[in-house]
Design an enzyme around this catalytic site. Structure first.
Site, PDB file in Angstrom:
ATOM      1  N   SER A 170       0.690  -1.250   0.136  1.00  0.00           N
ATOM      2  CA  SER A 170      -0.062   0.168  -0.071  1.00  0.00           C
ATOM      3  C   SER A 170       0.602   1.351   0.229  1.00  0.00           C
ATOM      4  O   SER A 170       0.330   2.266  -0.190  1.00  0.00           O
ATOM      5  CB  SER A 170      -0.893  -0.022   1.250  1.00  0.00           C
ATOM      6  OG  SER A 170      -2.244  -0.656   0.914  1.00  0.00           O
TER       7      SER A 170
ATOM      8  N   LYS B 278       0.545   3.339  -2.916  1.00  0.00           N
ATOM      9  CA  LYS B 278      -0.606   4.195  -3.166  1.00  0.00           C
ATOM     10  C   LYS B 278      -0.158   5.680  -3.022  1.00  0.00           C
ATOM     11  O   LYS B 278      -0.996   6.656  -3.611  1.00  0.00           O
ATOM     12  CB  LYS B 278      -1.694   3.893  -2.090  1.00  0.00           C
ATOM     13  CG  LYS B 278      -2.351   2.328  -2.283  1.00  0.00           C
ATOM     14  CD  LYS B 278      -3.154   2.071  -1.318  1.00  0.00           C
ATOM     15  CE  LYS B 278      -3.686   0.637  -1.204  1.00  0.00           C
ATOM     16  NZ  LYS B 278      -4.554   0.254  -0.240  1.00  0.00           N
TER      17      LYS B 278
ATOM     18  N   TYR C 220      -3.429  -2.069 -10.560  1.00  0.00           N
ATOM     19  CA  TYR C 220      -3.461  -1.782  -9.018  1.00  0.00           C
ATOM     20  C   TYR C 220      -2.515  -2.581  -8.250  1.00  0.00           C
ATOM     21  O   TYR C 220      -1.885  -2.339  -7.668  1.00  0.00           O
ATOM     22  CB  TYR C 220      -4.680  -1.918  -8.404  1.00  0.00           C
ATOM     23  CG  TYR C 220      -4.837  -2.006  -7.039  1.00  0.00           C
ATOM     24  CD1 TYR C 220      -4.648  -0.634  -6.246  1.00  0.00           C
ATOM     25  CD2 TYR C 220      -4.976  -3.303  -6.388  1.00  0.00           C
ATOM     26  CE1 TYR C 220      -4.979  -0.971  -5.006  1.00  0.00           C
ATOM     27  CE2 TYR C 220      -4.967  -3.323  -5.113  1.00  0.00           C
ATOM     28  CZ  TYR C 220      -5.085  -2.251  -4.066  1.00  0.00           C
ATOM     29  OH  TYR C 220      -4.995  -2.417  -2.589  1.00  0.00           O
TER      30      TYR C 220
ATOM     31  N   TYR D 174      -4.277   2.596   7.957  1.00  0.00           N
ATOM     32  CA  TYR D 174      -5.471   2.057   8.223  1.00  0.00           C
ATOM     33  C   TYR D 174      -6.387   2.492   9.250  1.00  0.00           C
ATOM     34  O   TYR D 174      -6.351   3.982   9.486  1.00  0.00           O
ATOM     35  CB  TYR D 174      -4.991   0.462   8.521  1.00  0.00           C
ATOM     36  CG  TYR D 174      -3.936  -0.155   7.317  1.00  0.00           C
ATOM     37  CD1 TYR D 174      -4.514  -0.281   6.010  1.00  0.00           C
ATOM     38  CD2 TYR D 174      -2.589  -0.330   7.836  1.00  0.00           C
ATOM     39  CE1 TYR D 174      -3.403  -0.649   5.175  1.00  0.00           C
ATOM     40  CE2 TYR D 174      -1.996  -0.952   6.963  1.00  0.00           C
ATOM     41  CZ  TYR D 174      -2.260  -1.184   5.614  1.00  0.00           C
ATOM     42  OH  TYR D 174      -1.293  -1.522   4.718  1.00  0.00           O
TER      43      TYR D 174
ATOM     44  N   VAL E  79       1.179  -3.821   4.059  1.00  0.00           N
ATOM     45  CA  VAL E  79       1.099  -4.986   4.702  1.00  0.00           C
ATOM     46  C   VAL E  79       2.312  -5.786   4.365  1.00  0.00           C
ATOM     47  O   VAL E  79       2.534  -6.941   4.855  1.00  0.00           O
ATOM     48  CB  VAL E  79      -0.236  -5.938   4.275  1.00  0.00           C
ATOM     49  CG1 VAL E  79      -1.677  -5.355   4.690  1.00  0.00           C
ATOM     50  CG2 VAL E  79      -0.006  -6.120   2.803  1.00  0.00           C
TER      51      VAL E  79
END
Ligand code: GLU
Length: 311
Positions: free
Chosen positions: A69, A72, A195, A247, A265
Site C-alpha cells: 500500500s 498508493k 493496481y 489504516y 502489509v
C-alpha cells in the site's frame, strides 16, 4: 556514512535498532496474499535520509521487500499532479475508521471512497491513471524509479501472481465502484492488474526513504532534481498521510509517532519529518491493524530521541 551537523542520526538509528530488536514484539506476517507469508519475520531494516542528502542505515536496509500500500502514495502523487482539484469529487479526504479493504462504507456513501489510501480509493486513483496514460504501468514504474534516485525498481512476479489469485475482494470493490459510475474504464480486469502491479513493486529501505524525500523538502526531490509537487500540494499529501496513512490505526500512530507516513502489509513504513528527513523501516510482523509492529516502535523511539513533536 556522513553525519548531519546537529543531530547524530546514525547513532540514534543504531541505538533504536538494538533496542527494538531486544523487545519481544509478537505480530503476524500477512498471509492473505500467500506469497507474502514466505518472508522471514526476522527481517528488520531502517534508512533515514536527511534533507542534505546524507543516508543513514541499520540492519536489512538494502534488502528489497513488497511495498504494497505504500505504492498508493506514489500513484496519488502522480494523479494529484495531473488532475488537481477535480479528483476530490471522486475520492474523499477523511479517515475511514474501517479496514483498508472495507466495502460496507461504500454502500452508504454512494461509491465515494473515504480516502485514497483505502483499497477503494486507490482503485479510483489507478483508474484515473489508466485514463490519463496509454501505458499506466510503465509510467508508474518510471515515476517510482526516478524519485528513488534513478534506480530500476522492479515488480515481484510471484507476489503479483499470488495477489491476482486472491483478489476477489478487490474485484468486488472495483465492480461496486463501477456500479456507482466511479470507475471510468470498462476493463475492470486491467484495473485490478494495474493496481496489483503497483502494489507488487519491490523496494528497499534506502530506495523508499529517498523516494519519500520530496515530502520532507516542500515537493523537491534531490534524487531526480525535480519539483515533484508544489509546496501547497505537498502540504496536502502530508496531511492525508498523517490522518489516513495507517489504516484504522492512524489516530494511534499520530499519538505515538506524529509523522505523516504510509504503511503497507509487506511490513514497510515510510514517513517524513517535513523540513528535516524522510525515513523507511521494514519489519514484516504486523499488528492486528496491519501495521508493522517493529516499524511503529522504531518510529516512536526515534521521534522520542530527537525530542520531536509537531504538536
Ligand atoms: N495490495 C494489497 C491489497 O489490495 C494492499 C494492502 C496493503 O498494503 O494495505 O490488499
Amino acid at each position: 556514512m556522513k553525519q548531519s551537523k546537529s543531530v547524530d542520526y546514525q547513532a540514534i538509528i543504531d541505538e533504536v535498532y538494538a533496542e527494538v530488536k531486544s523487545l519481544d514484539l509478537q505480530g503476524k506476517v500477512a498471509d492473505y496474499i500467500p506469497e507474502l507469508a514466505k518472508v522471514s519475520s526476522e527481517k528488520y531494516g531502517i534508512c533515514l535520509v536527511d534533507n542534505q542528502g546524507n543516508t543513514f542505515t541499520a540492519g536489512d536496509a538494502e534488502e528489497p521487500f513488497s511495498i504494497q500500500s505504500i505504492s498508493k502514495v506514489f500513484t496519488l502523487t502522480m494523479v494529484f499532479h495531473a488532475f488537481k482539484s477535480k479528483l476530490w469529487h471522486r475520492v474523499n479526504v477523511e479517515p475511514s475508521g474501517n479496514p483498508f479493504n472495507s466495502i460496507a462504507q461504500l454502500e452508504y456513501e454512494n461509491g465515494i471512497p473515504r480516502n485514497p489510501f483505502m483499497n477503494a480509493g486507490a482503485l479510483v486513483i489507478t483508474d484515473a491513471l489508466i485514463s490519463k496514460f496509454e501505458n499506466a504501468k510503465e509510467k508508474i514504474a518510471t515515476f517510482i524509479s526516478d524519485i528513488a534516485g534513478c534506480t530500476n525498481i522492479q515488480i515481484n512476479g510471484e507476489v503479483l501472481m499470488s495477489e491476482m489469485d486472491h483478489a476477489s475482494r478487490n474485484r468486488a470493490v472495483a465492480y461496486f465502484l463501477k456500479a456507482h459510475q466511479n470507475i471510468e474504464n470498462e476493463n475492470i480486469e486491467n484495473l485490478i492488474q494495474t493496481y496489483i502491479y503497483h502494489c507488487s513493486m519491490e523496494m528497499n529501505c534506502v530506495d523508499l526513504a529517498r523516494s519519500f524525500s520530496f515530502f520532507a523538502d516542500q515537493g523537491y526531490s534531490r534524487y531526480c532534481d525535480r519539483q515533484i509537487l508544489t509546496p501547497s500540494q505537498t502540504k496536502r499529501l502530508n496531511a492525508l498521510m498523517l490522518t489516513c496513512g495507517f489504516y484504522d490505526e492512524s489516530g494511534e500512530f499520530a499519538f505515538r509517532v506524529g509523522l505523516p507516513g504510509k504503511s503497507g502489509v509487506g511490513g514497510g513504513i515510510a514517513a517524513v519529518l517535513p523540513g528535516k528527513f524522510s525515513i523507511a523501516v521494514w519489519s514484516p510482523e504486523l499488528n492486528t491493524k496491519g501495521n508493522s509492529l517493529r516499524g511503529i516502535k522504531t518510529l516512536e523511539l526515534i521521534t522520542d530521541k530527537i525530542s520531536f513533536s509537531l504538536f
